[in-house]
Scaffold this motif. Structure first.
Motif, PDB file in Angstrom:
ATOM      1  N   MET A  41       0.632  -1.249  -0.146  1.00 11.64           N
ATOM      2  CA  MET A  41      -0.312  -0.097  -0.044  1.00 11.64           C
ATOM      3  C   MET A  41       0.939   1.040   0.086  1.00 11.64           C
ATOM      4  O   MET A  41       2.047   1.074   0.236  1.00 11.64           O
ATOM      5  CB  MET A  41      -0.933  -0.043   1.126  1.00 11.64           C
ATOM      6  CG  MET A  41      -0.166  -0.019   2.518  1.00 11.64           C
ATOM      7  SD  MET A  41      -1.445   0.058   3.931  1.00 11.64           S
ATOM      8  CE  MET A  41      -1.199  -1.542   4.517  1.00 11.64           C
ATOM      9  N   ALA A  55      -4.653   2.407   2.233  1.00 12.04           N
ATOM     10  CA  ALA A  55      -5.153   1.230   1.399  1.00 12.04           C
ATOM     11  C   ALA A  55      -6.586   1.402   0.763  1.00 12.04           C
ATOM     12  O   ALA A  55      -7.241   1.803   1.663  1.00 12.04           O
ATOM     13  CB  ALA A  55      -4.647  -0.165   2.017  1.00 12.04           C
ATOM     14  N   TYR A  57      -9.733  -0.854  -0.445  1.00 13.91           N
ATOM     15  CA  TYR A  57     -10.335  -2.160  -0.310  1.00 13.91           C
ATOM     16  C   TYR A  57     -11.721  -2.213  -1.134  1.00 13.91           C
ATOM     17  O   TYR A  57     -12.150  -0.891  -1.447  1.00 13.91           O
ATOM     18  CB  TYR A  57     -10.582  -2.828   1.118  1.00 13.91           C
ATOM     19  CG  TYR A  57      -9.094  -2.760   1.865  1.00 13.91           C
ATOM     20  CD1 TYR A  57      -8.324  -3.962   1.770  1.00 13.91           C
ATOM     21  CD2 TYR A  57      -8.572  -1.745   2.615  1.00 13.91           C
ATOM     22  CE1 TYR A  57      -7.183  -4.054   2.200  1.00 13.91           C
ATOM     23  CE2 TYR A  57      -7.395  -1.799   3.274  1.00 13.91           C
ATOM     24  CZ  TYR A  57      -6.505  -3.075   3.208  1.00 13.91           C
ATOM     25  OH  TYR A  57      -5.552  -2.994   3.708  1.00 13.91           O
ATOM     26  N   LYS A  58     -12.207  -3.199  -1.216  1.00  8.95           N
ATOM     27  CA  LYS A  58     -13.523  -3.320  -1.834  1.00  8.95           C
ATOM     28  C   LYS A  58     -14.527  -2.234  -1.410  1.00  8.95           C
ATOM     29  O   LYS A  58     -15.169  -1.721  -2.254  1.00  8.95           O
ATOM     30  CB  LYS A  58     -14.091  -4.852  -1.797  1.00  8.95           C
ATOM     31  CG  LYS A  58     -15.310  -5.022  -2.735  1.00  8.95           C
ATOM     32  CD  LYS A  58     -15.828  -6.356  -3.007  1.00  8.95           C
ATOM     33  CE  LYS A  58     -17.174  -6.580  -3.641  1.00  8.95           C
ATOM     34  NZ  LYS A  58     -17.595  -7.509  -3.466  1.00  8.95           N
ATOM     35  N   HIS A  60     -14.157  -0.130   1.621  1.00 16.79           N
ATOM     36  CA  HIS A  60     -13.633   1.019   2.405  1.00 16.79           C
ATOM     37  C   HIS A  60     -12.111   1.498   1.851  1.00 16.79           C
ATOM     38  O   HIS A  60     -11.522   0.811   1.265  1.00 16.79           O
ATOM     39  CB  HIS A  60     -13.581   0.809   4.025  1.00 16.79           C
ATOM     40  CG  HIS A  60     -12.707  -0.356   4.317  1.00 16.79           C
ATOM     41  ND1 HIS A  60     -12.754  -1.894   4.078  1.00 16.79           N
ATOM     42  CD2 HIS A  60     -11.248  -0.353   4.629  1.00 16.79           C
ATOM     43  CE1 HIS A  60     -11.768  -2.508   4.545  1.00 16.79           C
ATOM     44  NE2 HIS A  60     -10.944  -1.646   4.897  1.00 16.79           N
ATOM     45  N   GLN A  88     -11.294   2.456   9.222  1.00 14.54           N
ATOM     46  CA  GLN A  88     -11.861   2.287   7.912  1.00 14.54           C
ATOM     47  C   GLN A  88     -12.929   3.197   7.586  1.00 14.54           C
ATOM     48  O   GLN A  88     -13.932   3.475   8.512  1.00 14.54           O
ATOM     49  CB  GLN A  88     -12.600   0.748   7.879  1.00 14.54           C
ATOM     50  CG  GLN A  88     -11.462  -0.335   8.066  1.00 14.54           C
ATOM     51  CD  GLN A  88     -12.439  -1.998   7.951  1.00 14.54           C
ATOM     52  OE1 GLN A  88     -13.346  -1.850   7.820  1.00 14.54           O
ATOM     53  NE2 GLN A  88     -11.458  -2.649   8.436  1.00 14.54           N
TER      54      GLN A  88
END
Length: 117
Positions: A41, A55, A57-58, A60, A88
């Protein structure tokens, strides 16, 4: 993944804008930071020490500002899912860029106070 540009380029277009804004905030607050990819990341360091990571993510965006960065803003972060040193921000809600900016500014000051010679 060699660099942050490549990382961001792999994201869906609408998410690229969010990642670019987080990156802009970090570089604005820490113009001398070293940007790299670490743990897969985007990672930012000052004085050779971790500042923040983020980073995508799908569902968050994860922000990793070490435990101190999260403890300092525990009230503002309380509505978000957290781990030790991570938070998140759900992609289906507005990303709190102003809060991210405050967290990064806090971490910059913390690293400056600790490591600046």
């Amino acid at each position: 993944m060699k660099n942050v540009n490549q990382y961001i380029d792999t994201l869906p277009v609408e998410i690229q804008k969010i990642a670019q804004e987080i990156r802009r905030i970090i570089k604005n607050e820490a113009p001398d930071c070293i940007e790299s990819i670490s743990y897969g990341m985007p990672a930012y360091k000052t004085f050779g020490k971790p500042l923040v990571y983020f980073a995508v993510y799908k569902n968050h965006i994860g922000l990793y500002a070490t435990p101190s960065g999260h403890e300092q803003f525990s009230n503002e972060l309380s509505k978000y899912k957290q781990g030790k040193g991570s938070v998140q921000f759900p992609l289906h809600s507005p990303i709190p860029f102003d809060l991210i900016q405050k967290i990064v500014a806090f971490r910059v000051k913390e690293n400056n106070d600790k490591f600046k010679k």
